[in-house]
Scaffold this motif. Structure first.
Motif, PDB file in Angstrom:
ATOM      1  N   LEU A  93     113.375  52.619  46.980  1.00 18.05           N
ATOM      2  CA  LEU A  93     112.520  53.388  47.889  1.00 18.05           C
ATOM      3  C   LEU A  93     113.055  53.391  49.318  1.00 18.05           C
ATOM      4  O   LEU A  93     113.074  54.432  49.976  1.00 18.05           O
ATOM      5  N   VAL A  94     113.463  52.229  49.807  1.00 17.94           N
ATOM      6  CA  VAL A  94     113.813  52.124  51.229  1.00 17.94           C
ATOM      7  C   VAL A  94     115.309  52.205  51.482  1.00 17.94           C
ATOM      8  O   VAL A  94     115.731  52.502  52.605  1.00 17.94           O
ATOM      9  N   ALA A  95     116.138  51.929  50.469  1.00 21.43           N
ATOM     10  CA  ALA A  95     117.596  51.985  50.654  1.00 21.43           C
ATOM     11  C   ALA A  95     118.236  52.570  49.396  1.00 21.43           C
ATOM     12  O   ALA A  95     118.950  51.880  48.667  1.00 21.43           O
ATOM     13  N   PRO A  96     118.010  53.854  49.113  1.00 15.26           N
ATOM     14  CA  PRO A  96     118.439  54.423  47.832  1.00 15.26           C
ATOM     15  C   PRO A  96     119.891  54.880  47.776  1.00 15.26           C
ATOM     16  O   PRO A  96     120.301  55.489  46.790  1.00 15.26           O
ATOM     17  N   TRP A  97     120.675  54.634  48.833  1.00 13.22           N
ATOM     18  CA  TRP A  97     122.042  55.126  48.822  1.00 13.22           C
ATOM     19  C   TRP A  97     122.942  54.251  47.947  1.00 13.22           C
ATOM     20  O   TRP A  97     122.736  53.054  47.785  1.00 13.22           O
ATOM     21  N   ASN A  98     123.935  54.895  47.375  1.00  8.28           N
ATOM     22  CA  ASN A  98     124.956  54.235  46.552  1.00  8.28           C
ATOM     23  C   ASN A  98     124.349  53.432  45.403  1.00  8.28           C
ATOM     24  O   ASN A  98     124.860  52.374  45.028  1.00  8.28           O
ATOM     25  N   MET A  99     123.274  53.946  44.838  1.00  6.24           N
ATOM     26  CA  MET A  99     122.649  53.270  43.705  1.00  6.24           C
ATOM     27  C   MET A  99     123.184  53.846  42.404  1.00  6.24           C
ATOM     28  O   MET A  99     123.429  55.053  42.305  1.00  6.24           O
ATOM     29  N   PRO A 100     123.389  53.015  41.383  1.00 15.39           N
ATOM     30  CA  PRO A 100     123.834  53.537  40.089  1.00 15.39           C
ATOM     31  C   PRO A 100     122.754  54.380  39.425  1.00 15.39           C
ATOM     32  O   PRO A 100     121.574  54.297  39.787  1.00 15.39           O
ATOM     33  N   VAL A 101     123.161  55.196  38.462  1.00 15.19           N
ATOM     34  CA  VAL A 101     122.194  56.030  37.747  1.00 15.19           C
ATOM     35  C   VAL A 101     121.140  55.150  37.079  1.00 15.19           C
ATOM     36  O   VAL A 101     119.944  55.422  37.148  1.00 15.19           O
ATOM     37  N   ILE A 102     121.590  54.095  36.422  1.00 12.64           N
ATOM     38  CA  ILE A 102     120.678  53.115  35.813  1.00 12.64           C
ATOM     39  C   ILE A 102     121.034  51.744  36.364  1.00 12.64           C
ATOM     40  O   ILE A 102     122.013  51.131  35.923  1.00 12.64           O
ATOM     41  N   PRO A 103     120.294  51.246  37.356  1.00 10.43           N
ATOM     42  CA  PRO A 103     120.601  49.919  37.907  1.00 10.43           C
ATOM     43  C   PRO A 103     120.521  48.838  36.832  1.00 10.43           C
ATOM     44  O   PRO A 103     119.575  48.802  36.040  1.00 10.43           O
ATOM     45  N   LEU A 104     121.519  47.969  36.804  1.00 10.67           N
ATOM     46  CA  LEU A 104     121.563  46.924  35.775  1.00 10.67           C
ATOM     47  C   LEU A 104     120.541  45.824  36.052  1.00 10.67           C
ATOM     48  O   LEU A 104     119.794  45.416  35.159  1.00 10.67           O
ATOM     49  N   TRP A 105     120.533  45.317  37.271  1.00 13.81           N
ATOM     50  CA  TRP A 105     119.654  44.203  37.594  1.00 13.81           C
ATOM     51  C   TRP A 105     118.242  44.730  37.804  1.00 13.81           C
ATOM     52  O   TRP A 105     118.061  45.768  38.409  1.00 13.81           O
ATOM     53  N   PRO A 106     117.189  44.084  37.291  1.00 18.18           N
ATOM     54  CA  PRO A 106     117.202  42.781  36.603  1.00 18.18           C
ATOM     55  C   PRO A 106     117.304  42.878  35.077  1.00 18.18           C
ATOM     56  O   PRO A 106     117.177  41.871  34.405  1.00 18.18           O
ATOM     57  N   GLY A 107     117.507  44.092  34.557  1.00 20.38           N
ATOM     58  CA  GLY A 107     117.507  44.236  33.109  1.00 20.38           C
ATOM     59  C   GLY A 107     118.639  43.520  32.406  1.00 20.38           C
ATOM     60  O   GLY A 107     118.566  43.281  31.207  1.00 20.38           O
ATOM     61  N   ASN A 108     119.706  43.167  33.152  1.00 23.04           N
ATOM     62  CA  ASN A 108     120.835  42.486  32.515  1.00 23.04           C
ATOM     63  C   ASN A 108     120.693  40.971  32.530  1.00 23.04           C
ATOM     64  O   ASN A 108     121.627  40.261  32.160  1.00 23.04           O
ATOM     65  N   PHE A 148      99.785  53.049  43.036  1.00 16.12           N
ATOM     66  CA  PHE A 148     101.230  52.882  42.864  1.00 16.12           C
ATOM     67  C   PHE A 148     101.521  52.099  41.589  1.00 16.12           C
ATOM     68  O   PHE A 148     102.353  52.495  40.773  1.00 16.12           O
ATOM     69  N   PHE A 149     100.824  50.989  41.396  1.00 12.98           N
ATOM     70  CA  PHE A 149     101.083  50.144  40.232  1.00 12.98           C
ATOM     71  C   PHE A 149     100.549  50.788  38.952  1.00 12.98           C
ATOM     72  O   PHE A 149     101.132  50.608  37.874  1.00 12.98           O
ATOM     73  N   VAL A 150      99.443  51.529  39.050  1.00 17.46           N
ATOM     74  CA  VAL A 150      98.933  52.225  37.864  1.00 17.46           C
ATOM     75  C   VAL A 150      99.951  53.260  37.390  1.00 17.46           C
ATOM     76  O   VAL A 150     100.224  53.390  36.190  1.00 17.46           O
ATOM     77  N   LEU A 151     100.528  54.011  38.324  1.00 18.39           N
ATOM     78  CA  LEU A 151     101.521  55.020  37.964  1.00 18.39           C
ATOM     79  C   LEU A 151     102.807  54.403  37.420  1.00 18.39           C
ATOM     80  O   LEU A 151     103.559  55.061  36.688  1.00 18.39           O
ATOM     81  N   MET A 152     103.060  53.146  37.768  1.00 19.24           N
ATOM     82  CA  MET A 152     104.266  52.467  37.283  1.00 19.24           C
ATOM     83  C   MET A 152     104.043  51.747  35.954  1.00 19.24           C
ATOM     84  O   MET A 152     104.984  51.192  35.382  1.00 19.24           O
ATOM     85  N   LEU A 153     102.819  51.748  35.435  1.00 19.85           N
ATOM     86  CA  LEU A 153     102.524  51.032  34.189  1.00 19.85           C
ATOM     87  C   LEU A 153     103.419  51.446  33.016  1.00 19.85           C
ATOM     88  O   LEU A 153     103.854  50.581  32.245  1.00 19.85           O
ATOM     89  N   PRO A 154     103.718  52.742  32.828  1.00 16.31           N
ATOM     90  CA  PRO A 154     104.559  53.100  31.675  1.00 16.31           C
ATOM     91  C   PRO A 154     105.957  52.500  31.732  1.00 16.31           C
ATOM     92  O   PRO A 154     106.652  52.474  30.717  1.00 16.31           O
ATOM     93  N   TYR A 155     106.378  52.050  32.911  1.00 20.31           N
ATOM     94  CA  TYR A 155     107.746  51.564  33.078  1.00 20.31           C
ATOM     95  C   TYR A 155     107.807  50.039  33.195  1.00 20.31           C
ATOM     96  O   TYR A 155     108.803  49.494  33.651  1.00 20.31           O
ATOM     97  N   MET A 156     106.737  49.367  32.806  1.00 17.59           N
ATOM     98  CA  MET A 156     106.703  47.915  32.852  1.00 17.59           C
ATOM     99  C   MET A 156     107.043  47.287  31.506  1.00 17.59           C
ATOM    100  O   MET A 156     106.821  46.097  31.298  1.00 17.59           O
ATOM    101  N   TYR A 160     107.727  47.923  24.665  1.00 17.33           N
ATOM    102  CA  TYR A 160     109.016  47.410  24.181  1.00 17.33           C
ATOM    103  C   TYR A 160     109.910  47.159  25.377  1.00 17.33           C
ATOM    104  O   TYR A 160     109.646  47.644  26.479  1.00 17.33           O
ATOM    105  N   THR A 161     110.965  46.396  25.171  1.00 17.43           N
ATOM    106  CA  THR A 161     111.875  46.068  26.253  1.00 17.43           C
ATOM    107  C   THR A 161     113.022  47.068  26.257  1.00 17.43           C
ATOM    108  O   THR A 161     113.796  47.133  25.293  1.00 17.43           O
ATOM    109  N   GLY A 162     113.138  47.839  27.315  1.00 19.22           N
ATOM    110  CA  GLY A 162     114.185  48.849  27.407  1.00 19.22           C
ATOM    111  C   GLY A 162     114.755  48.900  28.813  1.00 19.22           C
ATOM    112  O   GLY A 162     115.223  47.903  29.331  1.00 19.22           O
ATOM    113  N   ILE A 163     114.689  50.072  29.429  1.00 21.01           N
ATOM    114  CA  ILE A 163     115.187  50.240  30.784  1.00 21.01           C
ATOM    115  C   ILE A 163     114.123  49.729  31.757  1.00 21.01           C
ATOM    116  O   ILE A 163     112.961  50.127  31.690  1.00 21.01           O
TER     117      ILE A 163
END
Length: 299
Positions: A93-108, A148-156, A160-163
Motif C-alpha cells: 500500500l505505502v511502498a508498492p514500487w519494484n514489487m514482484p507479481v507474486i511476493p514470496l514472503w511470508p508465503g515461503n 478493510f479486514f472484512v474485504l481481506m477475508l477471502p485472502y486469509m 486452504y493454504t495458497g497465495i
C-alpha cells in the motif's frame, strides 16, 4: 460473501458515519438484530453462490494443494502467517514500487522463527487493544478500519493454504485507507486543527500519487504473459513458477503458430525455460512427463 459483512457494519455504524452519534456514546447493541435481518437475504444468496463456486474450484483441483495440516495446526499457521501477510500488504500500500507479481514472503516460510511469532503476537495484541477503543471513541473510523479486514477475508487462506499476498487483493480494501485519511482530514479541518489536517491531507495525496504512479508504470508489463513474466526472470528470488508460466505462454502460442520457423523458435524458448526451472525445483519434474512428446509432435 464479504460484502454482506460490510453492509452489516454499515447498518450498525451508520449514525456515527453521519455524525449523528456523539463520541464515547454506548455501543449500539440494539441495532444488531435489525442489521442482521437486513443483510440476511444478501448473505443467503452469497452462501449459495459461494457454495456452487467452491464446487467448481474443487472439481477443477484448485484446492488440491497437498495441505494435510490438522485443524489446530492450520489455525496456528493462520495466526502467525496472516499478521505477517498484513505487514506485506502494508508495504504494497505505502511502498508498492519494484514489487514482484507474486511476493514470496511470508508465503515461503517453512518454519517460524521467534521474531515471526513475536511480530504476529504484537499485531494481534495491538488489534485487540485498538479496535474496542476505536469502537468506543470513533465508530465512523472503525467502520473503514473493520471493513478493510472484512474485504481481506477471502485472502486469509481460511479455506486452504495458497497465495498469501498479491496486489490484486488490495483493490477493494485500499479504498478504506483513502476513506480513513479523508475522514480524519475533514474532521480536523472542521474542528480547527489545521496542522493535523494538512498532515493527513499530505499523506492522502502522497498515498494516491504513489499508487497511481506505480500503477501507470506497471501497466505496460501487463500487455501479455511475455511482458509480464520476462522482467520477473531477472529477480534473484524468482520461483520456478515464473519460468513455467512464461514457458506455458510460448507453448500455447506455438500451438496456433502457422509459420514453422516461428513455431520452432517458440518451442526452443519453451524447452530453455523449463531447463532453467528444473534446478530450482527438481520435484516439479514429475508434472511434465508429456512435454517432450508434445514438442516432438508439434515439430
Amino acid at each position: 460473501m464479504v460484502f454482506p459483512g460490510v453492509l452489516f457494519l454499515l447498518a450498525l455504524l451508520q449514525p456515527a458515519l453521519r455524525g449523528e452519534e456523539p463520541s464515547g456514546s454506548p455501543f449500539p447493541w440494539h441495532r444488531i438484530p435489525k442489521a442482521l435481518a437486513g443483510i440476511l437475504p444478501h448473505l443467503i444468496v452469497s452462501l449459495i453462490v459461494s457454495h456452487w463456486y467452491c464446487g467448481v474450484l474443487t472439481d477443477f483441483g484448485a484446492y488440491d494443494r497437498g495441505n494435510a495440516a490438522a485443524p489446530l495446526q492450520q489455525i496456528a499457521t493462520l495466526l502467525v502467517l496472516n499478521p505477517l501477510a498484513w505487514l506485506r500488504d502494508l508495504q504494497l500500500l505505502v511502498a508498492p514500487w519494484n514489487m514482484p507479481v507474486i511476493p514470496l514472503w511470508p508465503g515461503n516460510l517453512t518454519h517460524f522463527a521467534f521474531r515471526h511469532v513475536a511480530a504476529a503476537l504484537a499485531i494481534w495484541l495491538s488489534l485487540i487493544t485498538f479496535i474496542p477503543v476505536l469502537l468506543h471513541k470513533r465508530r465512523d473510523l472503525a467502520f473503514y478500519f473493520l471493513s478493510f479486514f472484512v474485504l481481506m477475508l477471502p485472502y486469509m487462506n481460511l479455506h486452504y493454504t495458497g497465495i498469501w499476498v498479491a496486489a490484486r487483493y488490495l483493490y477493494f480494501a485500499a479504498v478504506c485507507v483513502v476513506a480513513l485519511l479523508a475522514t480524519v482530514t475533514a474532521d480536523s479541518w472542521r474542528q480547527g486543527a489545521r496542522p493535523l489536517a494538512w498532515i493527513t491531507a499530505s499523506l492522502l495525496l502522497l498515498f494516491c500519487s504513489v499508487n497511481i504512479w506505480c500503477q501507470t508504470k506497471a501497466l505496460p508489463t501487463w500487455r501479455n504473459a511475455e511482458t509480464l513474466w520476462t522482467p520477473e526472470l531477472l529477480r534473484p528470488e524468482t520461483t520456478p513458477d515464473t519460468f513455467y508460466n512464461l514457458a506455458s505462454y510460448y507453448y500455447t502460442t506455438a500451438l496456433s503458430a502457422t509459420n514453422p520457423v516461428e513455431r520452432e523458435q517458440l518451442l526452443q524458448k519453451t524447452e530453455a525455460l523449463v531447463a532453467r526451472a528444473r534446478p530450482r525445483q527438481a520435484e516439479f519434474l514429475g508434472d511434465f512427463p508429456p512435454l517432450k512428446s508434445d514438442l516432438k509432435k508439434l515439430r
